[in-house]
Design a protein around this motif. Structure first.
Motif, PDB file in Angstrom:
ATOM      1  N   LEU A 197       0.817  -1.212   0.000  1.00 59.82           N
ATOM      2  CA  LEU A 197       0.000   0.000   0.000  1.00 59.82           C
ATOM      3  C   LEU A 197       0.851   1.264   0.000  1.00 59.82           C
ATOM      4  CD1 LEU A 197      -2.883  -0.918   2.470  1.00 59.82           C
ATOM      5  CD2 LEU A 197      -3.149  -0.196   0.091  1.00 59.82           C
ATOM      6  N   ALA A 198       2.167   1.115  -0.040  1.00 63.60           N
ATOM      7  CA  ALA A 198       3.047   2.286  -0.051  1.00 63.60           C
ATOM      8  C   ALA A 198       2.755   3.155  -1.274  1.00 63.60           C
ATOM      9  CB  ALA A 198       4.507   1.837  -0.055  1.00 63.60           C
ATOM     10  N   PRO A 199       2.944   4.470  -1.174  1.00 67.04           N
ATOM     11  CA  PRO A 199       2.630   5.383  -2.288  1.00 67.04           C
ATOM     12  C   PRO A 199       3.643   5.295  -3.419  1.00 67.04           C
ATOM     13  CG  PRO A 199       3.569   6.614  -0.462  1.00 67.04           C
ATOM     14  CD  PRO A 199       3.372   5.203   0.043  1.00 67.04           C
ATOM     15  N   LEU A 200       3.701   4.122  -4.029  1.00 67.15           N
ATOM     16  CA  LEU A 200       4.605   3.855  -5.142  1.00 67.15           C
ATOM     17  C   LEU A 200       3.772   3.511  -6.364  1.00 67.15           C
ATOM     18  CD1 LEU A 200       7.128   1.548  -3.247  1.00 67.15           C
ATOM     19  CD2 LEU A 200       7.393   3.994  -3.726  1.00 67.15           C
ATOM     20  N   GLU A 201       4.226   3.939  -7.521  1.00 63.02           N
ATOM     21  CA  GLU A 201       3.448   3.735  -8.740  1.00 63.02           C
ATOM     22  C   GLU A 201       3.165   2.259  -8.995  1.00 63.02           C
ATOM     23  OE1 GLU A 201       3.319   5.454 -13.296  1.00 63.02           O
ATOM     24  OE2 GLU A 201       5.116   5.720 -12.071  1.00 63.02           O
ATOM     25  N   ARG A 202       4.117   1.375  -8.675  1.00 67.10           N
ATOM     26  CA  ARG A 202       3.907  -0.048  -8.953  1.00 67.10           C
ATOM     27  C   ARG A 202       2.756  -0.640  -8.144  1.00 67.10           C
ATOM     28  NH1 ARG A 202       8.851  -0.281  -5.889  1.00 67.10           N
ATOM     29  NH2 ARG A 202       8.547  -1.256  -3.838  1.00 67.10           N
ATOM     30  N   ASN A 203       2.406  -0.015  -7.013  1.00 70.60           N
ATOM     31  CA  ASN A 203       1.305  -0.518  -6.199  1.00 70.60           C
ATOM     32  C   ASN A 203      -0.060  -0.088  -6.717  1.00 70.60           C
ATOM     33  OD1 ASN A 203       2.928  -1.921  -4.405  1.00 70.60           O
ATOM     34  ND2 ASN A 203       3.116  -0.188  -2.987  1.00 70.60           N
ATOM     35  N   PHE A 204      -0.083   0.878  -7.619  1.00 70.54           N
ATOM     36  CA  PHE A 204      -1.352   1.401  -8.124  1.00 70.54           C
ATOM     37  C   PHE A 204      -1.315   1.453  -9.652  1.00 70.54           C
ATOM     38  CE2 PHE A 204      -0.603   3.020  -3.877  1.00 70.54           C
ATOM     39  CZ  PHE A 204      -1.783   2.694  -3.228  1.00 70.54           C
ATOM     40  N   LYS A 205      -0.846   0.371 -10.251  1.00 69.85           N
ATOM     41  CA  LYS A 205      -0.635   0.314 -11.696  1.00 69.85           C
ATOM     42  C   LYS A 205      -1.938   0.266 -12.483  1.00 69.85           C
ATOM     43  CE  LYS A 205       2.236  -2.568 -13.445  1.00 69.85           C
ATOM     44  NZ  LYS A 205       2.975  -3.824 -13.743  1.00 69.85           N
ATOM     45  N   PHE A 206      -2.957  -0.366 -11.914  1.00 69.75           N
ATOM     46  CA  PHE A 206      -4.143  -0.694 -12.696  1.00 69.75           C
ATOM     47  C   PHE A 206      -5.357   0.078 -12.187  1.00 69.75           C
ATOM     48  CE2 PHE A 206      -1.535  -4.688 -12.598  1.00 69.75           C
ATOM     49  CZ  PHE A 206      -0.975  -4.505 -13.857  1.00 69.75           C
ATOM     50  N   TRP A 207      -5.936   0.880 -13.062  1.00 68.65           N
ATOM     51  CA  TRP A 207      -7.087   1.687 -12.671  1.00 68.65           C
ATOM     52  C   TRP A 207      -7.877   2.071 -13.918  1.00 68.65           C
ATOM     53  CZ3 TRP A 207      -7.971   6.925 -14.057  1.00 68.65           C
ATOM     54  CH2 TRP A 207      -6.955   7.491 -14.850  1.00 68.65           C
ATOM     55  N   ILE A 208      -9.145   2.391 -13.699  1.00 71.31           N
ATOM     56  CA  ILE A 208      -9.976   2.970 -14.740  1.00 71.31           C
ATOM     57  C   ILE A 208     -10.868   4.025 -14.092  1.00 71.31           C
ATOM     58  CG2 ILE A 208     -10.000   0.973 -16.289  1.00 71.31           C
ATOM     59  CD1 ILE A 208     -12.724   0.227 -15.111  1.00 71.31           C
TER      60      ILE A 208
END
Length: 250
Positions: A197-208
Protein backbone atom coordinates in the motif's frame (compact mmCIF):
# COMPACT_ATOMS: atom_id res chain seq x y z
CA UNK A 1 -0.50 -10.88 -38.18
CA UNK A 2 1.26 -9.41 -35.16
CA UNK A 3 4.29 -10.83 -33.33
CA UNK A 4 3.97 -14.36 -34.73
CA UNK A 5 1.31 -15.17 -32.15
CA UNK A 6 -1.91 -14.47 -34.00
CA UNK A 7 -3.61 -17.33 -35.77
CA UNK A 8 -4.60 -17.13 -39.42
CA UNK A 9 -7.93 -15.44 -40.11
CA UNK A 10 -9.78 -18.66 -40.93
CA UNK A 11 -8.89 -20.11 -37.54
CA UNK A 12 -9.68 -17.01 -35.49
CA UNK A 13 -13.44 -17.33 -35.59
CA UNK A 14 -13.34 -21.01 -34.64
CA UNK A 15 -10.89 -20.39 -31.79
CA UNK A 16 -12.83 -17.37 -30.55
CA UNK A 17 -16.02 -19.41 -30.43
CA UNK A 18 -14.26 -22.24 -28.62
CA UNK A 19 -12.73 -20.03 -25.95
CA UNK A 20 -15.55 -17.51 -25.51
CA UNK A 21 -17.36 -19.49 -22.85
CA UNK A 22 -14.13 -20.13 -20.94
CA UNK A 23 -12.99 -16.54 -21.12
CA UNK A 24 -16.36 -15.11 -20.18
CA UNK A 25 -16.68 -17.47 -17.26
CA UNK A 26 -13.19 -16.63 -16.02
CA UNK A 27 -13.52 -12.88 -16.21
CA UNK A 28 -17.19 -12.09 -15.78
CA UNK A 29 -16.98 -9.49 -18.56
CA UNK A 30 -20.01 -8.90 -20.73
CA UNK A 31 -19.92 -10.25 -24.29
CA UNK A 32 -18.22 -8.01 -26.81
CA UNK A 33 -20.38 -5.62 -28.79
CA UNK A 34 -20.14 -4.21 -32.28
CA UNK A 35 -22.64 -1.45 -31.50
CA UNK A 36 -21.82 2.18 -32.08
CA UNK A 37 -20.83 4.24 -29.08
CA UNK A 38 -20.17 7.94 -28.66
CA UNK A 39 -17.11 9.43 -26.99
CA UNK A 40 -16.42 13.15 -26.86
CA UNK A 41 -19.25 13.63 -29.36
CA UNK A 42 -17.68 11.24 -31.91
CA UNK A 43 -19.30 7.92 -32.84
CA UNK A 44 -17.15 4.79 -32.91
CA UNK A 45 -17.82 1.13 -33.54
CA UNK A 46 -16.39 -1.50 -31.22
CA UNK A 47 -14.75 -4.37 -33.10
CA UNK A 48 -13.18 -7.58 -31.75
CA UNK A 49 -9.59 -8.69 -32.19
CA UNK A 50 -7.72 -11.76 -31.01
CA UNK A 51 -4.16 -12.77 -30.24
CA UNK A 52 -3.81 -16.51 -29.83
CA UNK A 53 -1.16 -19.20 -30.05
CA UNK A 54 0.84 -21.98 -28.49
CA UNK A 55 4.31 -22.09 -26.92
CA UNK A 56 7.11 -23.71 -28.96
CA UNK A 57 7.39 -26.60 -26.48
CA UNK A 58 3.69 -27.33 -26.85
CA UNK A 59 2.92 -26.87 -23.14
CA UNK A 60 1.32 -23.44 -23.27
CA UNK A 61 -1.76 -22.03 -24.97
CA UNK A 62 -3.06 -18.46 -24.87
CA UNK A 63 -5.86 -16.20 -26.04
CA UNK A 64 -6.22 -12.45 -25.64
CA UNK A 65 -9.73 -11.61 -26.82
CA UNK A 66 -10.09 -7.83 -26.86
CA UNK A 67 -11.97 -4.84 -28.25
CA UNK A 68 -10.72 -2.02 -30.48
CA UNK A 69 -12.17 1.10 -32.10
CA UNK A 70 -13.31 1.55 -35.68
CA UNK A 71 -14.62 4.64 -37.43
CA UNK A 72 -14.82 7.99 -35.69
CA UNK A 73 -11.70 10.13 -35.56
CA UNK A 74 -9.02 8.03 -37.30
CA UNK A 75 -6.16 9.78 -35.47
CA UNK A 76 -7.66 9.06 -32.05
CA UNK A 77 -8.75 5.54 -32.96
CA UNK A 78 -5.35 4.75 -34.46
CA UNK A 79 -3.44 5.99 -31.41
CA UNK A 80 -5.64 4.00 -29.04
CA UNK A 81 -5.63 0.83 -31.14
CA UNK A 82 -1.84 0.78 -31.43
CA UNK A 83 -1.50 0.77 -27.65
CA UNK A 84 -4.26 -1.83 -27.27
CA UNK A 85 -2.39 -4.08 -29.71
CA UNK A 86 0.83 -3.56 -27.76
CA UNK A 87 -0.96 -4.38 -24.51
CA UNK A 88 -2.45 -7.57 -25.96
CA UNK A 89 0.85 -8.93 -27.28
CA UNK A 90 2.72 -7.65 -24.21
CA UNK A 91 0.50 -9.71 -21.92
CA UNK A 92 1.22 -12.83 -23.94
CA UNK A 93 4.97 -12.37 -23.65
CA UNK A 94 4.73 -11.46 -19.97
CA UNK A 95 3.06 -14.73 -19.06
CA UNK A 96 4.80 -16.87 -21.69
CA UNK A 97 8.25 -15.76 -20.48
CA UNK A 98 7.52 -16.71 -16.87
CA UNK A 99 5.35 -19.74 -17.61
CA UNK A 100 6.10 -23.24 -16.40
CA UNK A 101 8.58 -25.16 -18.55
CA UNK A 102 7.40 -28.54 -17.26
CA UNK A 103 3.63 -28.26 -16.70
CA UNK A 104 0.88 -27.57 -19.23
CA UNK A 105 -0.41 -24.02 -18.87
CA UNK A 106 -3.03 -21.69 -20.25
CA UNK A 107 -3.47 -17.94 -20.31
CA UNK A 108 -6.86 -16.52 -21.29
CA UNK A 109 -7.94 -12.92 -20.91
CA UNK A 110 -10.69 -10.65 -22.19
CA UNK A 111 -10.34 -6.93 -22.86
CA UNK A 112 -13.42 -4.70 -22.72
CA UNK A 113 -13.64 -1.02 -23.69
CA UNK A 114 -15.42 1.35 -21.35
CA UNK A 115 -16.57 4.87 -22.25
CA UNK A 116 -17.10 8.05 -20.25
CA UNK A 117 -17.39 11.66 -21.51
CA UNK A 118 -13.62 12.30 -21.39
CA UNK A 119 -12.18 8.81 -21.58
CA UNK A 120 -11.96 5.49 -23.34
CA UNK A 121 -10.63 2.80 -21.01
CA UNK A 122 -9.62 -0.81 -21.51
CA UNK A 123 -9.95 -3.40 -18.76
CA UNK A 124 -8.30 -6.78 -19.32
CA UNK A 125 -9.24 -9.54 -16.88
CA UNK A 126 -8.33 -13.19 -17.14
CA UNK A 127 -6.48 -16.16 -15.71
CA UNK A 128 -3.12 -17.88 -15.92
CA UNK A 129 -3.18 -21.55 -14.95
CA UNK A 130 -0.22 -23.93 -14.76
CA UNK A 131 -2.47 -26.89 -14.33
CA UNK A 132 -0.17 -29.25 -12.42
CA UNK A 133 1.36 -26.65 -10.08
CA UNK A 134 0.04 -25.64 -6.63
CA UNK A 135 -1.68 -22.34 -5.85
CA UNK A 136 -3.24 -22.08 -9.28
CA UNK A 137 -4.93 -20.45 -11.11
CA UNK A 138 -3.81 -16.81 -10.87
CA UNK A 139 -6.24 -14.04 -11.75
CA UNK A 140 -4.74 -11.46 -14.11
CA UNK A 141 -5.60 -7.82 -14.72
CA UNK A 142 -4.35 -4.93 -16.86
CA UNK A 143 -5.76 -1.51 -17.71
CA UNK A 144 -5.25 1.37 -20.10
CA UNK A 145 -6.90 4.81 -19.94
CA UNK A 146 -7.07 7.21 -22.89
CA UNK A 147 -8.13 10.81 -23.41
CA UNK A 148 -10.94 10.50 -25.97
CA UNK A 149 -10.14 13.97 -27.31
CA UNK A 150 -6.61 13.14 -28.41
CA UNK A 151 -5.95 9.43 -27.86
CA UNK A 152 -3.09 10.06 -25.41
CA UNK A 153 -2.82 7.88 -22.34
CA UNK A 154 -3.93 9.26 -18.99
CA UNK A 155 -1.50 8.20 -16.27
CA UNK A 156 -0.73 9.41 -12.77
CA UNK A 157 1.93 11.77 -14.16
CA UNK A 158 -0.57 13.84 -16.12
CA UNK A 159 -3.80 13.15 -14.20
CA UNK A 160 -2.47 14.63 -10.95
CA UNK A 161 -0.96 18.08 -10.60
CA UNK A 162 1.52 16.45 -8.20
CA UNK A 163 2.03 12.75 -8.91
CA UNK A 164 3.54 11.93 -5.52
CA UNK A 165 0.78 13.75 -3.65
CA UNK A 166 -1.74 11.82 -5.72
CA UNK A 167 -0.13 8.49 -4.93
CA UNK A 168 0.00 9.40 -1.25
CA UNK A 169 -3.73 10.15 -1.34
CA UNK A 170 -4.47 6.85 -3.08
CA UNK A 171 -2.35 5.04 -0.51
CA UNK A 172 -4.06 6.63 2.49
CA UNK A 173 -7.57 6.10 1.16
CA UNK A 174 -6.91 2.54 0.00
CA UNK A 175 -5.73 1.62 3.49
CA UNK A 176 -9.17 2.67 4.76
CA UNK A 177 -11.38 1.45 1.92
CA UNK A 178 -9.88 -2.01 1.38
CA UNK A 179 -10.73 -3.37 4.87
CA UNK A 180 -14.22 -1.86 4.61
CA UNK A 181 -14.78 -3.44 1.19
CA UNK A 182 -13.26 -6.81 2.15
CA UNK A 183 -14.22 -7.48 5.80
CA UNK A 184 -12.44 -10.85 5.72
CA UNK A 185 -8.76 -9.89 5.68
CA UNK A 186 -6.12 -11.73 3.68
CA UNK A 187 -3.99 -14.33 5.43
CA UNK A 188 -1.88 -12.53 8.04
CA UNK A 189 -4.20 -9.52 8.21
CA UNK A 190 -4.06 -6.17 6.44
CA UNK A 191 -1.16 -5.04 8.59
CA UNK A 192 1.07 -7.55 6.79
CA UNK A 193 0.60 -5.71 3.50
CA UNK A 194 1.84 -2.24 4.33
CA UNK A 195 4.50 -2.41 1.61
CA UNK A 196 1.80 -3.21 -0.96
CA UNK A 197 0.00 0.00 0.00
CA UNK A 198 3.05 2.29 -0.05
CA UNK A 199 2.63 5.38 -2.29
CA UNK A 200 4.60 3.85 -5.14
CA UNK A 201 3.45 3.73 -8.74
CA UNK A 202 3.91 -0.05 -8.95
CA UNK A 203 1.30 -0.52 -6.20
CA UNK A 204 -1.35 1.40 -8.12
CA UNK A 205 -0.64 0.31 -11.70
CA UNK A 206 -4.14 -0.69 -12.70
CA UNK A 207 -7.09 1.69 -12.67
CA UNK A 208 -9.98 2.97 -14.74
CA UNK A 209 -12.19 6.03 -14.30
CA UNK A 210 -15.71 5.10 -13.19
CA UNK A 211 -18.83 7.10 -12.40
CA UNK A 212 -18.08 6.86 -8.69
CA UNK A 213 -14.37 7.64 -8.82
CA UNK A 214 -11.01 6.05 -9.53
CA UNK A 215 -11.57 2.30 -9.71
CA UNK A 216 -8.38 0.61 -8.51
CA UNK A 217 -7.64 -2.97 -9.51
CA UNK A 218 -5.14 -4.82 -7.33
CA UNK A 219 -3.85 -8.05 -8.90
CA UNK A 220 -3.83 -11.50 -7.40
CA UNK A 221 -1.10 -11.87 -4.70
CA UNK A 222 -0.79 -8.14 -3.97
CA UNK A 223 -3.04 -8.71 -0.95
CA UNK A 224 -3.02 -12.47 -0.67
CA UNK A 225 -5.03 -14.67 -3.00
CA UNK A 226 -7.48 -13.16 -5.44
CA UNK A 227 -7.85 -9.79 -7.11
CA UNK A 228 -9.25 -6.83 -5.17
CA UNK A 229 -11.20 -3.86 -6.54
CA UNK A 230 -12.08 -0.63 -4.74
CA UNK A 231 -13.24 2.84 -5.78
CA UNK A 232 -11.66 6.07 -4.57
CA UNK A 233 -14.41 8.75 -4.70
CA UNK A 234 -13.78 11.65 -7.08
CA UNK A 235 -14.55 14.04 -4.26
CA UNK A 236 -11.56 12.68 -2.33
CA UNK A 237 -9.06 13.47 -5.10
CA UNK A 238 -10.67 16.30 -7.10
CA UNK A 239 -8.32 18.91 -5.63
CA UNK A 240 -5.37 17.00 -7.13
CA UNK A 241 -6.76 16.51 -10.66
CA UNK A 242 -4.96 18.53 -13.35
CA UNK A 243 -7.20 21.24 -14.90
CA UNK A 244 -6.89 19.62 -18.35
CA UNK A 245 -8.63 16.52 -16.98
CA UNK A 246 -11.08 18.18 -14.57
CA UNK A 247 -14.02 16.80 -16.56
CA UNK A 248 -12.96 13.25 -15.68
CA UNK A 249 -14.75 13.63 -12.35
CA UNK A 250 -18.11 14.39 -14.00
Amino acid sequence: MRGGVAMKAGFLGRLAAACAALALGATGLAPMSTADTVSNGVAYSIVPDLVAGNSPNGLGEWTVDYEKLAGGDPVVAGAINRILDDEATGQVWLYAASASKTSPWTFHTRGRLLFRPLTVSALFAGQYNAIELPNMPIDTVATRVFDSRSGIQIVWDNLFTDKQAGLARLSDLSAKILPATYPTPPLGGWAEYGASLAPLERNFKFWIPADGGIELHFPDRQFGRGAHVITIPWSAVSDLIAPAFAAITS
